[in-house]
Design a protein around this motif. Structure first.
Motif, PDB file in Angstrom:
ATOM      1  N   TRP A  69     -15.388   3.268 -10.847  1.00 17.66           N
ATOM      2  CA  TRP A  69     -14.036   3.488 -10.322  1.00 17.66           C
ATOM      3  C   TRP A  69     -13.222   4.367 -11.265  1.00 17.66           C
ATOM      4  CZ3 TRP A  69     -15.066   2.071  -5.759  1.00 17.66           C
ATOM      5  CH2 TRP A  69     -15.755   0.895  -5.467  1.00 17.66           C
ATOM      6  N   GLY A 122      -6.293   2.324   2.891  1.00 14.23           N
ATOM      7  CA  GLY A 122      -7.010   2.755   1.687  1.00 14.23           C
ATOM      8  C   GLY A 122      -6.909   4.245   1.427  1.00 14.23           C
ATOM      9  N   GLU A 170      -2.212  -2.195  -7.108  1.00 15.89           N
ATOM     10  CA  GLU A 170      -2.586  -2.986  -5.923  1.00 15.89           C
ATOM     11  C   GLU A 170      -4.068  -2.849  -5.590  1.00 15.89           C
ATOM     12  OE1 GLU A 170      -0.683  -5.036  -4.377  1.00 15.89           O
ATOM     13  OE2 GLU A 170       1.371  -4.446  -4.855  1.00 15.89           O
ATOM     14  N   SER A 171      -4.724  -1.781  -6.083  1.00 17.44           N
ATOM     15  CA  SER A 171      -6.163  -1.617  -5.836  1.00 17.44           C
ATOM     16  C   SER A 171      -6.938  -1.690  -7.141  1.00 17.44           C
ATOM     17  CB  SER A 171      -6.446  -0.279  -5.158  1.00 17.44           C
ATOM     18  OG  SER A 171      -7.853  -0.049  -5.080  1.00 17.44           O
ATOM     19  N   GLU A 172      -8.142  -2.250  -7.061  1.00 17.86           N
ATOM     20  CA  GLU A 172      -9.035  -2.278  -8.224  1.00 17.86           C
ATOM     21  C   GLU A 172     -10.262  -1.407  -7.991  1.00 17.86           C
ATOM     22  OE1 GLU A 172      -9.802  -6.445  -8.740  1.00 17.86           O
ATOM     23  OE2 GLU A 172      -7.886  -6.753  -9.777  1.00 17.86           O
ATOM     24  N   GLN A 173     -10.246  -0.606  -6.917  1.00 23.19           N
ATOM     25  CA  GLN A 173     -11.434   0.192  -6.571  1.00 23.19           C
ATOM     26  C   GLN A 173     -11.036   1.610  -6.192  1.00 23.19           C
ATOM     27  OE1 GLN A 173     -13.684  -1.945  -3.578  1.00 23.19           O
ATOM     28  NE2 GLN A 173     -14.323  -3.504  -5.043  1.00 23.19           N
ATOM     29  N   TRP A 174     -10.534   2.354  -7.157  1.00 24.43           N
ATOM     30  CA  TRP A 174     -10.123   3.740  -6.905  1.00 24.43           C
ATOM     31  C   TRP A 174     -11.312   4.671  -6.995  1.00 24.43           C
ATOM     32  CZ3 TRP A 174      -5.937   4.906  -4.540  1.00 24.43           C
ATOM     33  CH2 TRP A 174      -4.812   4.070  -4.630  1.00 24.43           C
ATOM     34  N   ALA A 192       0.824  -1.219   0.000  1.00 17.13           N
ATOM     35  CA  ALA A 192       0.000   0.000   0.000  1.00 17.13           C
ATOM     36  C   ALA A 192       0.851   1.259   0.000  1.00 17.13           C
ATOM     37  CB  ALA A 192      -0.926   0.010   1.215  1.00 17.13           C
ATOM     38  N   ALA A 197      -8.650   3.984  -2.046  1.00 21.26           N
ATOM     39  CA  ALA A 197      -8.667   2.597  -2.534  1.00 21.26           C
ATOM     40  C   ALA A 197      -9.663   1.836  -1.669  1.00 21.26           C
ATOM     41  CB  ALA A 197      -7.270   1.991  -2.431  1.00 21.26           C
ATOM     42  N   ASP A 257     -11.112  -1.103  -1.684  1.00 17.58           N
ATOM     43  CA  ASP A 257     -10.835  -2.481  -1.252  1.00 17.58           C
ATOM     44  C   ASP A 257      -9.879  -2.472  -0.050  1.00 17.58           C
ATOM     45  OD1 ASP A 257      -8.971  -1.456  -3.041  1.00 17.58           O
ATOM     46  OD2 ASP A 257      -9.056  -3.147  -4.426  1.00 17.58           O
ATOM     47  N   TRP A 258      -8.821  -1.684  -0.139  1.00 22.67           N
ATOM     48  CA  TRP A 258      -7.868  -1.601   0.970  1.00 22.67           C
ATOM     49  C   TRP A 258      -8.495  -0.910   2.175  1.00 22.67           C
ATOM     50  CZ3 TRP A 258      -2.718  -3.225   1.546  1.00 22.67           C
ATOM     51  CH2 TRP A 258      -2.198  -3.921   0.452  1.00 22.67           C
ATOM     52  N   HIS A 267     -10.185  -3.607   4.200  1.00 23.22           N
ATOM     53  CA  HIS A 267      -9.444  -4.806   4.618  1.00 23.22           C
ATOM     54  C   HIS A 267      -9.626  -5.103   6.101  1.00 23.22           C
ATOM     55  CE1 HIS A 267      -6.181  -5.404   1.274  1.00 23.22           C
ATOM     56  NE2 HIS A 267      -7.390  -5.572   0.836  1.00 23.22           N
TER      57      HIS A 267
END
Lengths: 280, 280
Positions: free
Chosen positions: B249, B165, B111-115, A223, B152, B154-155, B158
């Motif tokens: 996103w 995130g 590393e993230s797919e949800q910006w 991250a 982010a 998804d992060w 977590h």
């Protein structure tokens, strides 16, 4: 290695090797790792870190770019609280004005009525680290130190985010020194204890950690970028005051002793600060 | 006031007054407030902040000791999500390597797919502040600026703690300048908008804030000390990508425009960074 206070409010990094102590020109570990640890040293042969005056020791986390912390991370503590073992570590952060030296007083603000102890293993990052595996992360850990993540439980629970309960100024002792990874291995199980006025409150082993230091550092590195001198606290075991019945809290004059086998010991007296005088 | 980039990777604080612009010797707002804003200035008569080249503008949050953020804080957004109006703001923080200038690219890590986007009013602290009432806190607010707390998702989810995130490097534009409190008053209702590739995604008014800037600063000041140059983001209104059906996103090449009436506008192009190359 550690950081000592010198005259005129200066600090200096001190390393111990076979010949004795060496005082470096660097003022904190961040500079020391950036600059190459062994340059420009002044040798003090025959002395050891143990010989240093306790009041001379500053926090090894002073000057760190990032101070990060892990939430629930000891299996026994998680299970006794009725939680499931998490799949990922819960991460929060501290501002650098929160950390104090290993024998400095812990400041208890009158804004909280629930001051609690949290003995923790901490580690220090030695190099710029981003996107690494746990095996790779091992090579970025300079060594281990001791911390107490003293927490204002009421403020920690004001919202879903723990930040404020963990960021009162001058509440988190870190030190007394960093023991390098060639000399200590937490995976073998180091005993972690916390005592208040000589009565033991926490006792666990670092072998009970869900996420060890390489796993935590690897996760964080996906991250953010970790830099030399950054410090990560790895979470506290069972026995905190909030989980006791009845609950117990720190108060003015109490002495907190935090110790990890093979690393070192923090001793901090609690000091109830007066209500801050606001500006007009 | 704002911060501009000069030759040789330097930055300088620039203030606008009736005569024009004045370039100060200070490299960031923290230094400027500490040192007395108007000392040692070089006048550039007849020009205004609007005249500055966009690429010249650095983040007004660069060099801040603390960057703090508020979670859910717009009534309409809280109610549409089915939550109750909170009694206290949820607070998290950002490391300073997260902030970028008002026209810099936003770095989207693979590393993230949800910006996601989050248009926000932000304010800058002008003096050391501890333990103050909201009325007193008003006197510690230098002025207001614009931010986008790009997240982010998804992060962020977590664990219970949102920190990771919200702390990917170079994701949070802040600027383009600070409008002082004698010139702008968010309690009168300033329109906040966020557009992606010219399509409006968020539109709200600062009059819908649950906790206004003085209330937030007062609350924070009871837990920690705020210092000159510290920056606080006050939360985002409805319309984020995560709350849409289907979810939307940010992606490489998309342009995010964040604007607050009477303050200014950020324009940032998203840039998908390559996977970081780990050290061995």
């Amino acid at each position: 290695m550690t950081v000592v206070r010198t005259d005129n409010d200066q600090t200096r990094v001190v390393v111990e090797d076979r010949e004795g102590l060496r005082m470096l020109r660097f003022t904190n570990l961040r500079e020391a790792f950036d600059g190459g640890l062994l340059q420009y040293g002044v040798d003090v042969p025959g002395r050891k870190l143990d010989d240093l005056d306790e009041t001379q020791l500053a926090s090894v986390a002073a000057g760190a770019g990032k101070v990060l912390c892990v939430g629930h991370n000891y299996r026994q503590h998680i299970l006794e609280m009725g939680h499931e073992i998490p799949s990922r570590p819960a991460i929060f952060s501290k501002f650098t004005d929160v950390v104090i030296g290993p024998f400095d007083p812990i400041e208890l603000s009158p804004e909280s009525e629930q001051w609690d102890w949290e003995a923790e293993l901490a580690f220090v990052v030695s190099r710029t680290t981003r996107g690494v595996s746990p095996a790779q992360a091992s090579g970025s850990i300079a060594g281990y130190t001791v911390a107490n993540d003293v927490s204002a439980r009421d403020w920690q629970k004001h919202s879903s985010q723990w930040l404020l309960g963990k960021n009162f100024p001058r509440t988190t002792p870190v030190g007394p020194w960093v023991v390098t990874t060639d000399e200590v291995d937490p995976s073998r199980g180091l005993i972690v204890t916390c005592s208040v006025d000589g009565v033991e409150k926490q006792r666990s082993s670092t072998s009970d950690l869900v996420f060890d230091a390489p796993a935590i550092l690897s996760y964080l590195s996906h991250a953010m970028q970790l830099d030399p001198g950054d410090v990560v606290l790895t979470g506290t075991p069972a026995g905190v005051g909030a989980a006791r019945s009845p609950q117990q809290w720190l108060a003015d004059g109490k002495t907190v002793t935090t110790q990890i086998e093979g690393i070192g010991r923090l001793t901090n007296v609690c000091y109830a600060t007066p209500t801050p005088i606001p500006n007009p």
